[in-house]
Design a protein around this motif. Structure first.
Motif, PDB file in Angstrom:
ATOM      1  N   ILE A  42       0.890  -1.168   0.000  1.00 58.72           N
ATOM      2  CA  ILE A  42       0.000   0.000   0.000  1.00 58.72           C
ATOM      3  C   ILE A  42       0.919   1.207   0.000  1.00 58.72           C
ATOM      4  CG2 ILE A  42      -1.888   1.186   1.162  1.00 58.72           C
ATOM      5  CD1 ILE A  42      -2.674  -1.435   2.455  1.00 58.72           C
ATOM      6  N   ASP A  43       1.085   1.799  -1.173  1.00 58.30           N
ATOM      7  CA  ASP A  43       2.149   2.782  -1.387  1.00 58.30           C
ATOM      8  C   ASP A  43       1.657   4.219  -1.210  1.00 58.30           C
ATOM      9  OD1 ASP A  43       4.781   3.433  -1.985  1.00 58.30           O
ATOM     10  OD2 ASP A  43       4.398   3.624  -4.121  1.00 58.30           O
ATOM     11  N   GLU A  44       2.364   4.952  -0.337  1.00 62.42           N
ATOM     12  CA  GLU A  44       2.094   6.375  -0.082  1.00 62.42           C
ATOM     13  C   GLU A  44       0.682   6.582   0.459  1.00 62.42           C
ATOM     14  OE1 GLU A  44       3.208   8.431  -3.710  1.00 62.42           O
ATOM     15  OE2 GLU A  44       5.284   8.559  -3.010  1.00 62.42           O
ATOM     16  N   ILE A  45       0.407   5.952   1.585  1.00 61.70           N
ATOM     17  CA  ILE A  45      -0.916   5.997   2.190  1.00 61.70           C
ATOM     18  C   ILE A  45      -1.291   7.407   2.624  1.00 61.70           C
ATOM     19  CG2 ILE A  45      -0.118   5.506   4.549  1.00 61.70           C
ATOM     20  CD1 ILE A  45      -2.623   3.723   4.844  1.00 61.70           C
ATOM     21  N   ASP A  46      -0.293   8.253   2.870  1.00 65.34           N
ATOM     22  CA  ASP A  46      -0.564   9.605   3.339  1.00 65.34           C
ATOM     23  C   ASP A  46      -1.078  10.534   2.243  1.00 65.34           C
ATOM     24  OD1 ASP A  46       2.038   9.095   2.383  1.00 65.34           O
ATOM     25  OD2 ASP A  46       2.744  11.031   3.093  1.00 65.34           O
ATOM     26  N   LYS A  47      -1.112  10.070   0.995  1.00 66.98           N
ATOM     27  CA  LYS A  47      -1.668  10.889  -0.082  1.00 66.98           C
ATOM     28  C   LYS A  47      -3.197  10.954  -0.026  1.00 66.98           C
ATOM     29  CE  LYS A  47       1.783  10.766  -3.766  1.00 66.98           C
ATOM     30  NZ  LYS A  47       2.038  10.361  -5.177  1.00 66.98           N
ATOM     31  N   ALA A  48      -3.812   9.965   0.560  1.00 66.47           N
ATOM     32  CA  ALA A  48      -5.273   9.879   0.572  1.00 66.47           C
ATOM     33  C   ALA A  48      -5.860  10.758   1.670  1.00 66.47           C
ATOM     34  CB  ALA A  48      -5.706   8.430   0.758  1.00 66.47           C
ATOM     35  N   ASP A  49      -7.180  10.791   1.724  1.00 70.39           N
ATOM     36  CA  ASP A  49      -7.887  11.543   2.751  1.00 70.39           C
ATOM     37  C   ASP A  49      -7.489  11.053   4.139  1.00 70.39           C
ATOM     38  OD1 ASP A  49     -10.604  11.643   4.557  1.00 70.39           O
ATOM     39  OD2 ASP A  49     -10.406  13.403   3.249  1.00 70.39           O
ATOM     40  N   ILE A  50      -7.594  11.924   5.125  1.00 71.84           N
ATOM     41  CA  ILE A  50      -7.173  11.602   6.490  1.00 71.84           C
ATOM     42  C   ILE A  50      -7.941  10.416   7.067  1.00 71.84           C
ATOM     43  CG2 ILE A  50      -8.795  13.227   7.512  1.00 71.84           C
ATOM     44  CD1 ILE A  50      -5.238  12.350   8.755  1.00 71.84           C
ATOM     45  N   GLU A  51      -9.174  10.175   6.584  1.00 70.05           N
ATOM     46  CA  GLU A  51      -9.969   9.068   7.096  1.00 70.05           C
ATOM     47  C   GLU A  51      -9.645   7.740   6.417  1.00 70.05           C
ATOM     48  OE1 GLU A  51     -11.859   9.050   9.696  1.00 70.05           O
ATOM     49  OE2 GLU A  51     -11.417  11.165  10.023  1.00 70.05           O
ATOM     50  N   PHE A  52      -8.852   7.790   5.360  1.00 69.04           N
ATOM     51  CA  PHE A  52      -8.545   6.573   4.603  1.00 69.04           C
ATOM     52  C   PHE A  52      -7.951   5.460   5.484  1.00 69.04           C
ATOM     53  CE2 PHE A  52      -5.599   3.972   2.142  1.00 69.04           C
ATOM     54  CZ  PHE A  52      -6.372   3.559   1.072  1.00 69.04           C
ATOM     55  N   PRO A  53      -6.912   5.744   6.292  1.00 67.98           N
ATOM     56  CA  PRO A  53      -6.357   4.647   7.120  1.00 67.98           C
ATOM     57  C   PRO A  53      -7.379   4.054   8.078  1.00 67.98           C
ATOM     58  CG  PRO A  53      -4.858   6.528   7.040  1.00 67.98           C
ATOM     59  CD  PRO A  53      -6.158   6.995   6.452  1.00 67.98           C
ATOM     60  N   ASN A  54      -8.213   4.909   8.698  1.00 65.19           N
ATOM     61  CA  ASN A  54      -9.223   4.396   9.627  1.00 65.19           C
ATOM     62  C   ASN A  54     -10.239   3.495   8.931  1.00 65.19           C
ATOM     63  OD1 ASN A  54      -8.271   5.503  12.014  1.00 65.19           O
ATOM     64  ND2 ASN A  54      -9.390   7.428  11.729  1.00 65.19           N
ATOM     65  N   ASP A  55     -10.506   3.793   7.656  1.00 70.21           N
ATOM     66  CA  ASP A  55     -11.481   2.986   6.920  1.00 70.21           C
ATOM     67  C   ASP A  55     -10.964   1.583   6.621  1.00 70.21           C
ATOM     68  OD1 ASP A  55     -13.200   5.121   6.925  1.00 70.21           O
ATOM     69  OD2 ASP A  55     -12.680   5.805   4.905  1.00 70.21           O
TER      70      ASP A  55
END
Length: 278
Positions: free
Chosen positions: A114-127
Motif C-alpha cells: 500500500i504505497d504512499e498511504i498519506d496521499k489519501a484523505d485523512i480518514e482513509f487509514p481508519n477505513d
C-alpha cells in the motif's frame, strides 16, 4: 525465511529486524523515510527474497478504502439490463475486485504494498482498520464475507505528508529508514556499480554529502538521485580528477547537477553560495 536484503538491495540490520518482526507479528509494516530512500522498492525486494508474488496498490489523493475492497458497477448493469444482456442475472459480473480482495483470495501468501498511504484523505487509514486487522470484509452485493486464505505480508509506505491516526498506528509495526551513512552508501553504490573506480565513488559522494549539508535546500538529494548521477557520470566517462577539479575550482561546472538539485530555489541557493566561495 528471514529477510536480510537481496543482491540488489542493501538492508541495514535495523530494517531487516523490522521486516522480520512485522512478519512474525503478522502486522502491517509501516515504513517512513525521506523520498528516494527505497521504501517502495523494499516491498518488491521482500517479495523477491521470500519468493512471493507482490500486489501493489498505489494511493492517490482521490483513492478510497472501498476501492481496495471492491467496486460495484451499477451503471453497466443498468445499461446491460436495458439491452437484454443475460449477464445481468449474475451480479458478480459487475463486481470489480480491489487489491485487498486479490490478496485475500490468493492461493499462496503474497506481499501487499500500500504505497504512499498519506496521499489519501485523512480518514482513509481508519477505513481500513477492520480489514487489515481481521483480514476479512463483507460484500453487501454478494451477501458474503471475503476472508483471507493466507494473511498477506502488508507493507505500507508514507512520506509523512499527513499524520496518520493513532488507532491505525497501533495496528502497525513502524520503521523509519534513516538516511544511509557513508559506509552503507558505499555498499549501495557498489551493488549498483560493481566496477566503479573507488576514486570516482569517493569524489561523487563528497559532492553529494556536501550538497545535503547545505542549509536552506528545499529538497536534499536522495539515494536514488545519487545513483542516477553516478550513472550519468559513468556514461559521460567522467573520472575522479575531473569531479575533484570542478568541486574545488569550478563548482559551476559540476556535470549533470540537475540529477541532484530538482527545483529553481535550490539552484539559486547553490549559485549564491558558489559566488561567495562557500
Amino acid at each position: 525465511m528471514q529477510f536480510t536484503g537481496t543482491e540488489s538491495y542493501i538492508s541495514s540490520p535495523d530494517l531487516s529486524v523490522a521486516v522480520n518482526a512485522a512478519i512474525a507479528l503478522q502486522k502491517p509494516l509501516l515504513v517512513k523515510g525521506e523520498p528516494g530512500t527505497g521504501k517502495t522498492l523494499l516491498a518488491f525486494e521482500i517479495a523477491k527474497a521470500l519468493n512471493k508474488k507482490i500486489i501493489t496498490w498505489h494511493i492517490k489523493s482521490t483513492t478510497t478504502a472501498q476501492q481496495g475492497l471492491y467496486e460495484y458497477d451499477a451503471v453497466s448493469r443498468l445499461r446491460d439490463s436495458q439491452l437484454g444482456d443475460e449477464r445481468v442475472k449474475d451480479i458478480a459480473n459487475y463486481i470489480k475486485k480491489g487489491k485487498l480482495w486479490e490478496a485475500f483470495e490468493s492461493q499462496e501468501q503474497v506481499v501487499l504494498l500500500i504505497d504512499e498511504i498519506d496521499k489519501a484523505d485523512i480518514e482513509f487509514p481508519n477505513d481500513l482498520l477492520l480489514e487489515l486487522d481481521k483480514m476479512e470484509f463483507y460484500c453487501y452485493e454478494l451477501q458474503t464475507t471475503i476472508v483471507a486464505k493466507h494473511r498477506p505480508i502488508v507493507i505500507i509506505t508514507s512520506n509523512n505528508e499527513k499524520e496518520l491516526p493513532d488507532a491505525f498506528l497501533r495496528r502497525c509495526f513502524f520503521h523509519y529508514i534513516t538516511f544511509p551513512s557513508p559506509a552503507l552508501m558505499q555498499e549501495i553504490i557498489q551493488v549498483h556499480f560493481p566496477n566503479i573506480e573507488r576514486e570516482l565513488m569517493d569524489a561523487a559522494m563528497r559532492v553529494f554529502y556536501n550538497l545535503r549539508e547545505v542549509k536552506g535546500l528545499r529538497k536534499r538529494p536522495s539515494t536514488s538521485e545519487l545513483l542516477d548521477w553516478i550513472r550519468l557520470l559513468t556514461l559521460g566517462k567522467y573520472n575522479a580528477t575531473e569531479i575533484a577539479i570542478n568541486l574545488e575550482t569550478k563548482p559551476e561546472n559540476i556535470p549533470y547537477l540537475g540529477a541532484l538539485l530538482k527545483n529553481e530555489q535550490d539552484y539559486s541557493l547553490y549559485e549564491r553560495l558558489r559566488r561567495f566561495g562557500r
